[in-house]
Design an enzyme around this catalytic site. Structure first.
Site, PDB file in Angstrom:
ATOM      1  CB  CYS A 111     -11.248  72.436 -48.626  1.00 60.36           C
ATOM      2  SG  CYS A 111     -11.794  71.266 -47.367  1.00 60.36           S
ATOM      3  CG  HIS A 282      -7.438  73.670 -47.692  1.00 59.92           C
ATOM      4  ND1 HIS A 282      -8.162  74.120 -46.612  1.00 59.92           N
ATOM      5  CD2 HIS A 282      -7.684  72.318 -47.771  1.00 59.92           C
ATOM      6  CE1 HIS A 282      -8.817  73.114 -46.062  1.00 59.92           C
ATOM      7  NE2 HIS A 282      -8.540  72.016 -46.742  1.00 59.92           N
ATOM      8  CG  ASN A 312      -9.493  70.794 -43.217  1.00 57.82           C
ATOM      9  OD1 ASN A 312     -10.094  71.791 -43.596  1.00 57.82           O
ATOM     10  ND2 ASN A 312      -9.338  69.724 -43.978  1.00 57.82           N
TER      11      ASN A 312
END
Length: 355
Positions: A111, A282, A312
Site C-alpha cells: 500500500c 492511503h 482499500n
C-alpha cells in the site's frame, strides 16, 4: 527539484458492490462496515484486468497533462496483483498503452507503493537530467507512475473481517521535468520488519512435477519468517493465496506509522504541518485517518478521504485519492501537498510536493 505533476487520473471497474451486497455474501451489515471502516461501496473487476485498468488511467492522465504517449521515458507500475509475473505488469501496460519509448518495470511495496514508486521515478529523473548525464544515462523528461490492483483475486470471500475492506482500481500520475518547478520538496521512507506476519499473502507453488523430494504443494508459509515471533503463524487463518491480516495490531501500527511519516516529511521539507494545504493518505480505513489526524492535531477537513466509494485499493489508493483531490479543486498551483502511505512489509512513507 524539477519534477512536477503534469496530470493524473484513475480508472475503476464497472461493477459497484455495496455493503448491502456484501451482507448477502457474509454475515455483516452496512452499519457494521461503515462504523468500523467508513466504506459504503467498492468496485470489483469482473472482466477487467490490471492491464485494462492501468492503461485506461494512463491514457486519461496523459491527456490531462497534454503529453503524447511516445514522449513517456519511464513507466513504474506498483502492484501486488499483476496479471502475469513474466512479462512484468509494467511491460504489459507499456505495450497496451503504446508507451513505445518507455523503460518499464514493476515495484512492490504494497500500500506504500505509490510513495516508493514516486521516489524511484523522481530520483531517476533528477539523476538523468543532471549536468553531464545526458550521454551516460537514459534521459527521463516524462515519467508515468501507475498503481493498479485486482485485490478481489486475493481476498478470502468467506472472511467477513477482511473481504469488506478491499476494492479494485488504478491510479496514474504523469511527472514532467521542469527545472523551474519546485516539485518534490522532501520524502521519507521506512521499513519495519513484520516478524509476526501481521499482514501477509502466501505465494502458492504447484510442485507436482518437481523432481526432488516428495513435495506436492508449497506456500509462502514455509519460507516466511522463522524467527522467535513466527511460531504463532496459522496456515489455516485464510485460504491459500489470500490476504491474511491481524486487524487490531495493523490498525495500531498504521496509525503511528502514518503520523510519523507525515511529520518526518514535513520536517525534511522545512515546513510545519500547518503549512500543508491538503494531505492525501492511503485509504485503508477512515478510522485510521481520523486517529492519525487527532495525533497530528490536524483537522480532518485538510485530509482527502475517498475510501467511502472505493475501499482499500492498496498500491493505487493514494494516486486515486490524489486524482479526486485535483478533480474537486482542492489542489491549486503553489499548494503544499503531502502524500502518505503505509502497508504490508511493513512499509511506510510520505512525500511532500508543491503543486
Amino acid at each position: 527539484m524539477g519534477c512536477r505533476i503534469a496530470g493524473c487520473a484513475k480508472e475503476l471497474p464497472d461493477l459497484t458492490v455495496t455493503n448491502d451486497d456484501m451482507s448477502r455474501i457474509v454475515d455483516t451489515s452496512d452499519e457494521w462496515i461503515v462504523k468500523r471502516t467508513g466504506i459504503h461501496e467498492r468496485h470489483i473487476a469482473v472482466g477487467e484486468t490490471c492491464t485494462d485498468m492501468a492503461s485506461a488511467a494512463i491514457t486519461k492522465a496523459l491527456a490531462n497533462a497534454g503529453i503524447q504517449h511516445e514522449e513517456v521515458d519511464l513507466l513504474v507500475c506498483m502492484t501486488i496483483t499483476p496479471d502475469t509475473i513474466i512479462p512484468s505488469q509494467a511491460c504489459l501496460i507499456r505495450a497496451r498503452a503504446g508507451l513505445s519509448n518507455a523503460v518499464a518495470f514493476d515495484l512492490n511495496a504494497a500500500c506504500t507503493g505509490c510513495i516508493y514508486g514516486l521516489e524511484v521515478a523522481t530520483s531517476m529523473m533528477e539523476s538523468s537530467m543532471a549536468q553531464g548525464s545526458s550521454e551516460q544515462k537514459n534521459p527521463i523528461r516524462h515519467a508515468v507512475i501507475v498503481g493498479v490492483e485486482r485485490l478481489s483475486r486475493i481476498i478470502d470471500w468467506t472472511d467477513r473481517a477482511s473481504c469488506v475492506l478491499f476494492g479494485d482500481g488504478a491510479g496514474a500520475v504523469v511527472l514532467e521535468w521542469d527545472e523551474k518547478a519546485k516539485g518534490i520538496l522532501s520524502s521519507f521512507l521506512k521499513n519495519t520488519d513484520d516478524l509476526d506476519m501481521l499482514l501477509s499473502c502466501d505465494q502458492h507453488y504447484d510442485l507436482s512435477t518437481f523432481p526432488f523430494g516428495d513435495a506436492q504443494v508449497e506456500t509462502g508459509s514455509s519460507i516466511m519468517w522463522q524467527g522467535p515471533n513466527a511460531s504463532h503463524l496459522d496456515p489455516e487463518r485464510s485460504t491459500c493465496g489470500s490476504i491474511g491480516m491481524e486487524g487490531q495490531q495493523v490498525f495500531k501500527w498504521a496509525s503511528s506509522a502514518m503520523a510519523e511519516a507525515a511529520e518526518e516529511a514535513c520536517k525534511r521539507g522545512g515546513i510545519s504541518l500547518e503549512d500543508v494545504d491538503v494531505i492525501i493518505p492511503h485509504q485503508a480505513n477512515e478510522r485510521i485517518i481520523r486517529f492519525a489526524a487527532k495525533k497530528l492535531k490536524v483537522p480532518m477537513e485538510r485530509f482527502q478521504v475517498s475510501i467511502g466509494s472505493v475501499g482499500n485499493t492498496s498500491a493505487s489508493s493514494v494516486l486515486m485519492a490524489l486524482t479526486d483531490a485535483y478533480d474537486a479543486g482542492r489542489v491549486n498551483p503553489g499548494d503544499k501537498v503531502l502524500l502518505v502511505g503505509f502497508g504490508g512489509g511493513l512499509t511506510s512513507g510520505a512525500m511532500l510536493l508543491e503543486a
